[in-house]
Design a protein around this motif. Sequence first.
Motif, mmCIF file in Angstrom:
data_model
loop_
_atom_site.group_PDB
_atom_site.id
_atom_site.type_symbol
_atom_site.label_atom_id
_atom_site.label_comp_id
_atom_site.label_asym_id
_atom_site.label_seq_id
_atom_site.Cartn_x
_atom_site.Cartn_y
_atom_site.Cartn_z
ATOM 1 N N GLU A 168 17.432 14.711 19.469
ATOM 2 C CA GLU A 168 17.758 15.207 20.805
ATOM 3 C C GLU A 168 16.735 16.206 21.330
ATOM 4 N N VAL A 219 22.938 10.382 23.015
ATOM 5 C CA VAL A 219 22.832 11.729 22.455
ATOM 6 C C VAL A 219 23.978 12.587 22.974
ATOM 7 N N LYS A 221 23.459 16.051 23.457
ATOM 8 C CA LYS A 221 22.776 16.997 24.336
ATOM 9 C C LYS A 221 21.367 16.497 24.599
ATOM 10 N N ASP A 222 20.915 16.706 25.809
ATOM 11 C CA ASP A 222 19.552 16.316 26.180
ATOM 12 C C ASP A 222 18.673 17.558 26.152
ATOM 13 N N GLU A 223 17.921 17.704 25.088
ATOM 14 C CA GLU A 223 17.038 18.861 24.927
ATOM 15 C C GLU A 223 15.573 18.451 25.026
ATOM 16 N N ILE A 225 14.729 14.805 25.056
ATOM 17 C CA ILE A 225 14.557 13.421 24.642
ATOM 18 C C ILE A 225 14.453 12.468 25.828
ATOM 19 N N SER A 226 15.165 12.759 26.928
ATOM 20 C CA SER A 226 15.122 11.845 28.077
ATOM 21 C C SER A 226 13.736 11.810 28.703
ATOM 22 N N VAL A 237 18.127 6.613 27.940
ATOM 23 C CA VAL A 237 18.804 7.717 27.257
ATOM 24 C C VAL A 237 20.042 8.087 28.063
ATOM 25 N N LEU A 239 23.903 10.476 27.868
ATOM 26 C CA LEU A 239 24.784 11.396 27.152
ATOM 27 C C LEU A 239 26.045 10.659 26.720
#
Length: 275
Positions: A168, A219, A221-223, A225-226, A237, A239
């Motif tokens: 993520e 995922v 949480k999107d930290e 990766i998107s 990607v 959530l």
Amino acid sequence: MTVVNRALVRSAERTVSVPVYSLSGEKAGEVQLPWFFSADLREDLVRRAFVHISTHTLQPKGAWKGSAAKYSVRSLGVGLGIARIARIMASGTGKSRAGGWVPSAVGGRPTHPPVPEKVIHKRLNEEERKAATVAALAFTASPEHVRKRGHRIPDGLSTPIVVEDRLESVRRTKDVVAFLRAIGLGEELERTSETGIRAGKGKRRGRRYKQRKGPLLVVAKDEGISEAASNVPGIDVVLAKDLSVLHLAPGGHPGRLTVFTVSALKELERRFGAA
């Protein structure tokens, strides 16, 4: 167990464990799949839900109610050697004595126009939508249906693919590609990188090229990766809280190759309930 659970869980349900992969492609442990990956494979339910939900992106359209009614018109009658069609009585304009109002005249109203009041959004029962999402998740756990959809997965790779939560926070595209190649999806990346030219008039309507659908990354949480995966053709990607049939079964065809993080599985289990 919820109503959706009781309706879809197979009678021969059993606990299935799949490996958890690290970013280097090595096995870093195991995790038990939640109950919804053992649900019934209801392709008819998935397709129906996809058609209904996809209509929610349509925009209402229709002719203006005042179309062709900007000028007053009247027929001049017979005896003038001209057609008896209703004519515009607005002197001093370029449209004076021109036909108006009727569909057969230039600038007249549309004959059978679309109306904005038409109901184009199909409604879907909430329980049915949840059941369709559960069934679409079950298809991702079937290697047979994943291959049938056209994905290239190596022998021995279990589906769905589960990866540690560090995925993520990946921020570079080359790291995403390296991870997918490490778990054996190099051929899949080559497949999705190929683009074809659409046949027909769509070429001049803004959709000249066709893009194949590749792996879906789910995922919690999107930290980053998107943004990292946005440059890889075919990869999406989403959530876990927003996951729907539109993501799991593009075009209404279930069995998309899906990669879940461990936290995403826990989020889905909270969303659909425990078995």
